[in-house]
Design an enzyme around this catalytic site. Structure first.
Site, mmCIF file in Angstrom:
data_model
loop_
_atom_site.group_PDB
_atom_site.id
_atom_site.type_symbol
_atom_site.label_atom_id
_atom_site.label_comp_id
_atom_site.label_asym_id
_atom_site.label_seq_id
_atom_site.Cartn_x
_atom_site.Cartn_y
_atom_site.Cartn_z
ATOM 1 N N ASP A 1 -50.425 -69.171 -47.689
ATOM 2 C CA ASP A 1 -51.206 -69.561 -46.506
ATOM 3 C C ASP A 1 -52.001 -70.828 -46.817
ATOM 4 O OD1 ASP A 1 -52.668 -69.712 -44.186
ATOM 5 O OD2 ASP A 1 -53.428 -67.649 -44.267
ATOM 6 N N ARG B 1 -46.788 -65.936 -35.547
ATOM 7 C CA ARG B 1 -47.740 -64.969 -36.115
ATOM 8 C C ARG B 1 -48.739 -64.382 -35.110
ATOM 9 N NH1 ARG B 1 -49.107 -63.535 -40.457
ATOM 10 N NH2 ARG B 1 -51.273 -64.233 -40.677
ATOM 11 N N HIS C 1 -53.747 -72.301 -44.501
ATOM 12 C CA HIS C 1 -54.941 -72.104 -43.676
ATOM 13 C C HIS C 1 -55.406 -73.400 -43.008
ATOM 14 C CE1 HIS C 1 -58.428 -69.598 -42.445
ATOM 15 N NE2 HIS C 1 -57.533 -68.647 -42.592
ATOM 16 N N TRP D 1 -61.542 -75.002 -41.962
ATOM 17 C CA TRP D 1 -61.589 -73.909 -42.929
ATOM 18 C C TRP D 1 -60.346 -73.044 -42.707
ATOM 19 C CZ3 TRP D 1 -61.418 -68.582 -42.881
ATOM 20 C CH2 TRP D 1 -61.583 -67.989 -44.147
ATOM 21 N N GLU E 1 -47.938 -58.574 -41.694
ATOM 22 C CA GLU E 1 -48.986 -58.698 -42.724
ATOM 23 C C GLU E 1 -49.696 -57.358 -42.896
ATOM 24 O OE1 GLU E 1 -52.015 -61.560 -41.761
ATOM 25 O OE2 GLU E 1 -52.759 -61.651 -43.829
ATOM 26 N N ARG F 1 -47.887 -62.452 -50.504
ATOM 27 C CA ARG F 1 -48.562 -63.740 -50.304
ATOM 28 C C ARG F 1 -49.390 -64.018 -51.545
ATOM 29 N NH1 ARG F 1 -53.561 -65.166 -46.153
ATOM 30 N NH2 ARG F 1 -54.823 -64.736 -48.001
ATOM 31 N N GLU G 1 -51.588 -67.291 -35.966
ATOM 32 C CA GLU G 1 -52.590 -66.218 -35.971
ATOM 33 C C GLU G 1 -53.768 -66.532 -35.052
ATOM 34 O OE1 GLU G 1 -53.505 -66.079 -40.192
ATOM 35 O OE2 GLU G 1 -55.415 -67.063 -39.833
ATOM 36 N N GLU H 1 -47.504 -70.867 -44.453
ATOM 37 C CA GLU H 1 -48.245 -70.500 -43.230
ATOM 38 C C GLU H 1 -49.289 -71.543 -42.861
ATOM 39 O OE1 GLU H 1 -49.999 -66.614 -43.561
ATOM 40 O OE2 GLU H 1 -51.517 -67.081 -42.044
ATOM 41 N N TYR I 1 -59.852 -70.660 -50.169
ATOM 42 C CA TYR I 1 -59.441 -69.666 -49.177
ATOM 43 C C TYR I 1 -58.565 -68.581 -49.828
ATOM 44 C CZ TYR I 1 -56.751 -67.139 -45.883
ATOM 45 O OH TYR I 1 -56.164 -66.080 -45.255
#
Ligand code: KDG
Ligand code: MG
Length: 402
Positions: free
Chosen positions: A210, A283, A212, A402, A339, A147, A262, A236, A159
């Site tokens: 990612d 995830r 995020h 975030w 991960e 990643r 996630e 992601e 991030y």
């Protein structure tokens, strides 16, 4: 066999980690991860005040029945605190069951479907040149899937990119810090990182990224399209997933594979995304999605739609979660990737474990149970220390994702 006692252990060997330890009347014990980053004490109270008193005297072999009891019996279903608490109990009970059988947990999940678990690591850099160096360093450690995250010109904190080239750690001591985010600056910059990485390293490496949760669906579609020629392994969390239909819009515009989940805590978060084939990787993981029992159901739903697993494995998930996840990963038929953010040496010392990393792959080990223990004397030397994830605001001060 009966459950004789259950205790919650909170320790902070660099970050706060919560562990449930269940002991039986014939001397076995099992461990479950109960860590919910930044909301640790809510899960501790949920377990201590509402769950543990109901466990004492029950047969620990009745893993499914206890899961149903805690889920349906609470009346208030789902939610991250509830599902993390249930996950901790479930993981500890599977650990006990496997120890009682004298078998590594994966044998109880149907045995190995593969020889090794491919993992992806995190590479990051303050700028593209630093991120390229970081990818090279991780390739030298054998990783086949990486990643990559890079700083964005004009933004102070991004991030996944800590200051000073340190490994990224989710959460900082004290109350949440505020960061500034600009989608415009990021969207122009992100494809350049992956163009450079493909120029430098070719297409033999799996590259992941990612977002995020920071883009709107149409912005995410634009990024997915821009990344298409760079053949990403996955993009992601391109947009927040409360509105599952948002992913239809992304799908209509791009074939870049999408990974989500996630922050999901139940199969109901996943259902529409999977059934409508709007994602490629799910995830959800052991600690936040109701334990091994519930994660297997999510994976079974995903399997019939050719969606593969890609369990969350950041450092705010304890080694107990990682151990359990690796048993799940090696057994589940539709595994994709796992991960891997290595824990600090202090954390590894508190949680001695059977799992190992070698040349881009991880192995759960053959110790009965999930193979992760806790050194309670050492854990006691690291008391709870409040830490939180940052929050993000747009350049005009508006609070954003975030
Ligand atoms: O607690 C939140 C972190 O686990 C999360 O921010 C890390 O996005 C993350 C990832 O993909 O590992
Ligand atoms: Mg993520």
């Amino acid at each position: 066999m009966k459950i004789a006692s259950a205790r919650v252990i909170v320790t902070c060997p660099g970050r706060n980690l919560v562990t449930l330890k269940i002991a039986t009347d014939d001397g076995l014990h099992g461990l479950g991860d109960a860590t919910l980053n930044g909301r640790e004490k809510a899960v501790v109270a949920y377990l201590e005040d509402h769950v543990i008193p109901c466990l004492i005297g029950r047969d620990p072999h009745r893993v499914e029945d206890i899961w149903q009891y805690l889920y349906k019996g609470a009346y208030w279903r789902r939610g991250p605190v509830t599902m993390t608490a249930i996950a901790a109990v479930d993981t500890a009970l599977w650990d006990i069951k496997a120890k009682a059988a004298g078998l590594p947990l994966y044998q109880l999940l149907g045995g190995r479907s593969r020889d090794a678990v491919m993992v992806y690591c995190h590479a990051n850099g303050a700028d593209i040149a630093e991120a390229v160096d970081s990818v090279a360093a991780h390739m030298a450690q054998g990783y086949k899937a990486i990643r990559a995250q890079a700083g964005v010109p004009g933004l102070d904190k991004v991030y996944g990119v800590p200051k000073g080239g340190a490994p990224y750690e989710p959460a900082e001591k004290g109350l949440p810090v505020e960061t500034v985010w600009s989608t415009e600056k990021y969207l122009d910059h992100a494809p350049k990182l992956f163009e450079t990485l493909r120029e430098k390293f070719g297409f033999g490496l799996h590259l992941l990224h990612d977002v995020h949760h920071r883009l709107t669906p149409i912005e995410a579609a634009r990024l997915g399209k821009a990344l298409e020629p760079l053949r990403m392994f996955w993009l992601e969390d391109p947009t927040p997933a409360e509105n599952q239909d948002a992913f239809r819009l992304i799908r209509q515009h791009t074939v870049t594979p999408i990974a989500v989940g996630e922050v999901f805590n139940s199969i109901w978060d996943c259902k529409g995304l999977i059934e409508n084939q709007l994602i490629d990787y799910i995830r959800a993981t052991v600690v936040h999605a109701g334990g091994i029992t519930h994660l297997r159901k999510i994976a079974a739903l995903a399997e019939i739609y050719q969606v593969r697993t890609g369990c969350h494995g950041a450092t705010d998930l304890s080694p107990v979660c990682m151990g359990a996840a690796l048993h799940f990963d090696i057994a589940v038929p539709n595994f994709g990737v796992q991960e891997h953010m290595p824990h600090t040496a202090e954390t590894d010392a508190v949680f001695p474990h059977a799992y190992t990393y070698r040349d881009g792959f991880m192995y759960p080990g053959d110790t009965p149970g999930h193979g992760v223990e806790i050194d309670e004397a050492l854990a006691a030397k690291y008391p709870y220390d409040p830490a939180y994830l940052p929050v993000a605001r747009l350049e005009d001060g508006t609070l954003t994702n975030w």
